[in-house]
Design an enzyme around this catalytic site. Sequence first.
Site: not given
Lengths: 609, 189
Positions: A52, A115, A513
């Site tokens: 998702e 859920q 980084m």
Amino acid sequence: MDPREMTGAQALIKSLEMQRVEVMFGLPGGAILPVYDPIIDSSIRHILVRHEQGAGHMAQGYAQVTGRPGVAIVTSGPGATNIVTPLADAYMDSTPLVVITGQVATSSIGSDAFQESDTTGITMGITKHNWLVTDANDIPRVVAEAFHVATTGRPGPVLIDMPKDIAQASMEWYWPEPSDLDLPGYHPVTRGDPELVREAAEMMLAAERPVIYAGGGILKARASEGLRELSERTGIPVVTTLMARGCFPDSHPLCLGMPGMHGNYTAVTAMQRSDLLIALGSRFDDRVTGRVDAFAPEAKVIHVDIDPAEHHKVRRADVAIVGDCRLVIDELLMALDSLGLPHSDATRVGSGGTPSDAAPGAPAVPGSSAASFPRDRVDLWRAKLGEWQIRFPLVYAQTDAPGELKPQFVLETLRDATPDDTIVASGVGQHQMFASQWWKFDYPNTWINSGGLGTMGFAVPASIGAKVGRPDKMVWAVDGDGCFQMTAQELVTASSERIPVKIALLNNAYLGMVRQWQEMFYEERYSEVYLSPDLPDYVGWAESMGCIGIRVESPEEVGPAIDKANSIDDRPVVIDFRTDASEKVYPMVAAGASNDEIIVDPSLMRGDN
Amino acid sequence: MSAYGIDKRHHTLTVLVENKPGVLARVAGLFARRGYNIFSLAVAPSDDARFSRITIVVDVESAPLDQIVKQLDKLIPVVSITELAPSAARERELLLVTVEVSPETRGQVIQLVGVFEGKIIDVGHDRLTVMLAGSPTKVDDFEDLIRSYGIVELQRTGRVALPMLERSDDRSNLSAKVLGFANHTEKAG
């Protein structure tokens, strides 16, 4: 049966069609199941993602290149929590998104059902607004409100939480008129106050060292043309922030490029020495200002922003104008007209030369009636900027030594081998800064990245969304190996949906980084930053996902690999560039330091001494 | 001085919001995530059933008032915000207190309640429950004085406020600044 009678799910999909949604990115699950049924019969293309988070970032990429809201649809609970990161990202970068989440039935809400998650509660602080639908008859109105809120004022993500029983309930279809929207507290201001605009215009004409500080609001407001006219007519140079790259052409002689922590010396120092900052749709982010109390100490500030809460939040503005950048720039141009500023002076600005070409003290423009306009002084300022550009360019040195393929060389080669209007998406880290520094962005909405939230893994799904939104354009993702491992599975989505994005993977086997900070600020004590160049096998992984995989280890292989990738248009391509891990991003302003303490590439300092 | 005293750091915002579920959570959540301190908060339906009024006393040392107001105004269900400076507001608060009384102190407590124009609303064998409405300072003073008798339980509602009325024709000296619906264009200074 009355043709107007339908289920909530049908009404939802029909409402999206009414909003002229062409594509949505999503993944079904239990609570959103009823909504997936009418998708089969809808004109809206649904792209089935593998996670998702990918749906959210794809919707962001789509929104950033098209200027239209991106739409994502996921189920309740984990589906909703997986899209929290893209919502937070879109909220930071003011990207218009409409996210639809399934929810457990209204009778189960609050019972810790399977859920179940408090989605509106979780996303309250990272959406512009959200709605929990409790009556199927509200659906068309809520969808219309959601799109209105997402796309007007300061754009941003919104979320509609749709309980399963509401999607299954029947309702009588209608489509609301604008006056039916129930938003009594929402009235964005778009036009600037004329008195303040006139005052701003006077300040622009009086300034000696002015800089336009253009931010993402220019792109959101589609104000690039107006910005160019404003800059050319006044001769005022422009810096473009990380969120605004491309809103003003990098190839333009008045463009100074990117300011900020990894901005170029001239852009950073121009702001520091400026006597007038004209902030247009920018928000004085800490990555731009460095230490705030040392930022641009001599500058007065004009701040144009559609969100009044940005005014005086970080830096006190002398003139704060609430409004849409495009409209306010038009008003500024009219105010400059009325103050007698002549129209574009092509001989100076359009000559294609650098600002340093303009001779200091050149005679005033013939026919100029703007006696007070210190054109000569702005010329002196531009000459100074030109000197800095020559003295402190961006530099790197590509050698022939094995294992020293420079990421900047890869990016320059890629830039030169692709069309000028290529869309570039990036992840977050060194590769993002290299890409922003070394690409030449000459078109608006061709640079997509996660600026505010700094979400690793953004590039792959965002590039897929961008390609869906602009299938006519070449889309490259510039990614790092750390980022790539976070969302690479969406290349399966791209392969199966035939979305031919190209990925330039700058694989230095490190979280680069973080490694750079540990090298510079933690005495080279490298803690948990080593990945591996070979694990995973990126070429094998790419091919297993239906992509073409290419490995590049030396400079001479770079060009041919890119040419091969550019010739492939039926599937995604991943090039695994094995780059030099020791290469650092310069210039750099350390976190919390003043922008006066900018660290340029060490080779420039040696050259100076 | 009691924590409830009039304090220049405390500004009162009366916020008109849509009367919908979750709006208070949005307001409280905004304060929490942006690090603004709420000193007191009172919520009730307004005279128009579509809207509720939230009266928030904010600590302007935690953040500039300008930022607090503008961030609040960005919440979609917030319709308007009226800001009242401490000197420009008529503020009232309600206190309920159950206090211990003995045969010796009962008379003193009743007298104190009388002086403060409070009301005794419940009577037990050795306890009284008192109601007192008044300005926050008056309520503070009463609380200080009643404390020595032994407080069993005490509740205060938090302040509600309306702007002080104009007494002259000088309209430029408005005591309240109303935001929302209006153009927010403004200038520094």
